[in-house]
Write an enzyme that holds these catalytic residues in place. Structure first.
Site, mmCIF file in Angstrom:
data_model
loop_
_atom_site.group_PDB
_atom_site.id
_atom_site.type_symbol
_atom_site.label_atom_id
_atom_site.label_comp_id
_atom_site.label_asym_id
_atom_site.label_seq_id
_atom_site.Cartn_x
_atom_site.Cartn_y
_atom_site.Cartn_z
ATOM 1 N N ASP A 10 0.863 -1.181 0.000
ATOM 2 C CA ASP A 10 0.000 0.000 0.000
ATOM 3 C C ASP A 10 0.902 1.235 0.000
ATOM 4 O O ASP A 10 2.135 1.126 -0.160
ATOM 5 C CB ASP A 10 -0.992 -0.043 1.182
ATOM 6 C CG ASP A 10 -0.336 0.261 2.529
ATOM 7 O OD1 ASP A 10 0.909 0.365 2.603
ATOM 8 O OD2 ASP A 10 -1.084 0.397 3.520
ATOM 9 N N CYS A 67 3.133 -2.931 4.062
ATOM 10 C CA CYS A 67 2.294 -1.769 4.356
ATOM 11 C C CYS A 67 3.105 -0.938 5.344
ATOM 12 O O CYS A 67 4.317 -1.135 5.459
ATOM 13 C CB CYS A 67 0.902 -2.164 4.848
ATOM 14 S SG CYS A 67 0.822 -2.990 6.442
ATOM 15 N N GLY A 68 2.484 -0.011 6.048
ATOM 16 C CA GLY A 68 3.264 0.846 6.929
ATOM 17 C C GLY A 68 3.980 0.060 8.014
ATOM 18 O O GLY A 68 5.185 0.169 8.197
ATOM 19 N N THR A 69 3.213 -0.749 8.732
ATOM 20 C CA THR A 69 3.787 -1.590 9.791
ATOM 21 C C THR A 69 3.982 -3.028 9.347
ATOM 22 O O THR A 69 4.663 -3.794 10.031
ATOM 23 C CB THR A 69 2.836 -1.631 10.999
ATOM 24 O OG1 THR A 69 1.571 -2.134 10.539
ATOM 25 C CG2 THR A 69 2.655 -0.253 11.610
ATOM 26 N N GLY A 70 3.325 -3.428 8.295
ATOM 27 C CA GLY A 70 3.272 -4.829 7.890
ATOM 28 C C GLY A 70 2.155 -5.602 8.582
ATOM 29 O O GLY A 70 1.860 -6.733 8.218
ATOM 30 N N ILE A 71 1.532 -4.970 9.566
ATOM 31 C CA ILE A 71 0.536 -5.696 10.379
ATOM 32 C C ILE A 71 -0.764 -5.905 9.597
ATOM 33 O O ILE A 71 -1.244 -7.036 9.455
ATOM 34 C CB ILE A 71 0.264 -4.952 11.700
ATOM 35 C CG1 ILE A 71 1.533 -4.954 12.573
ATOM 36 C CG2 ILE A 71 -0.886 -5.619 12.455
ATOM 37 C CD1 ILE A 71 1.440 -4.046 13.812
ATOM 38 N N GLY A 72 -1.323 -4.820 9.099
ATOM 39 C CA GLY A 72 -2.617 -4.939 8.414
ATOM 40 C C GLY A 72 -2.558 -5.872 7.224
ATOM 41 O O GLY A 72 -3.425 -6.738 7.031
ATOM 42 N N HIS A 100 10.762 -23.142 9.515
ATOM 43 C CA HIS A 100 9.740 -23.748 10.373
ATOM 44 C C HIS A 100 8.323 -23.590 9.831
ATOM 45 O O HIS A 100 7.489 -24.462 10.025
ATOM 46 C CB HIS A 100 9.789 -23.130 11.770
ATOM 47 C CG HIS A 100 10.980 -23.554 12.567
ATOM 48 N ND1 HIS A 100 11.068 -23.383 13.931
ATOM 49 C CD2 HIS A 100 12.138 -24.154 12.189
ATOM 50 C CE1 HIS A 100 12.236 -23.853 14.363
ATOM 51 N NE2 HIS A 100 12.908 -24.320 13.318
ATOM 52 N N ARG A 134 8.859 -32.499 11.562
ATOM 53 C CA ARG A 134 7.806 -32.111 12.513
ATOM 54 C C ARG A 134 7.155 -30.787 12.113
ATOM 55 O O ARG A 134 5.975 -30.551 12.416
ATOM 56 C CB ARG A 134 8.361 -32.021 13.935
ATOM 57 C CG ARG A 134 9.356 -30.906 14.161
ATOM 58 C CD ARG A 134 9.964 -30.977 15.558
ATOM 59 N NE ARG A 134 10.826 -29.849 15.853
ATOM 60 C CZ ARG A 134 12.086 -29.728 15.431
ATOM 61 N NH1 ARG A 134 12.619 -30.663 14.654
ATOM 62 N NH2 ARG A 134 12.810 -28.685 15.766
ATOM 63 N N HIS A 135 7.892 -29.950 11.432
ATOM 64 C CA HIS A 135 7.328 -28.657 11.011
ATOM 65 C C HIS A 135 6.277 -28.855 9.917
ATOM 66 O O HIS A 135 5.319 -28.087 9.830
ATOM 67 C CB HIS A 135 8.434 -27.730 10.517
ATOM 68 C CG HIS A 135 9.525 -27.543 11.524
ATOM 69 N ND1 HIS A 135 9.311 -26.921 12.732
ATOM 70 C CD2 HIS A 135 10.827 -27.946 11.524
ATOM 71 C CE1 HIS A 135 10.441 -26.920 13.428
ATOM 72 N NE2 HIS A 135 11.372 -27.539 12.722
#
Ligand code: RB5
Length: 149
Positions: A10, A67-72, A100, A134-135
């Site tokens: 974005d 994005c700005g934080t990568g969170i959204g 992993h 296992r991963h």
């Protein structure tokens, strides 16, 4: 043949996305730039959906979202069951999300991560394999998530 990598951001990730596009091209990758192409404000769920389409239709196997934080944009991308998007801030996370979690989308914050760290994370993400074993069992469960009492 070089791997094709999709990048998308974005407005908050716009500058860093463009730097990554240039860097990955220089490194020899076939880069699919899904936008955004200006600094005008756009909605990160729409950008995540473009990446989901590129992966679902087989245009690319892996991508990088910002994005700005990568969170959204990581929340949005992870709504698609075939996407494992990892928001990463350092080399350790970039390596472990591949080893992993078999992450197929690297997520970076354009307002939180410096350009050199971003380049390092992208490089590690693109050069690190999944450890399986296992991963693999755990990653497989991600595709069948249901509530447990
Ligand atoms: C856009 O202003 C900003 O909210 C977005 O880039 C992102 O940081 C959201 O998580």
């Amino acid at each position: 043949m070089s791997e094709k990598i999709a990048l998308a951001s974005d407005h908050g990730g716009f500058d860093l996305k463009n730097l990554l596009v240039e860097k990955l091209k220089k490194d020899g990758y076939d880069v699919l730039d899904l936008g955004t192409y200006t600094k005008d404000s756009v909605d990160y769920p729409d950008i995540a959906a473009l990446m989901a389409d590129a992966i679902k239709t087989g245009k690319v196997e892996r991508g990088i979202l910002l994005c700005g934080t990568g969170i959204g944009i990581s929340i949005a991308a992870n709504r698609f069951p075939f996407i494992r998007a990892a928001l990463v801030h350092d080399a350790f996370g970039a390596r472990l999300c591949r080893q992993h979690n078999n992450a197929n989308v690297l997520v970076l914050g354009g307002r939180t991560t410096g350009v050199e760290v971003a380049f390092e994370c992208a490089d590690i993400f693109l050069h690190t394999g999944f450890l399986g074993d296992r991963h693999a069992r755990r990653v497989e469960k991600l595709s069948h998530m249901t509530e447990k009492e």
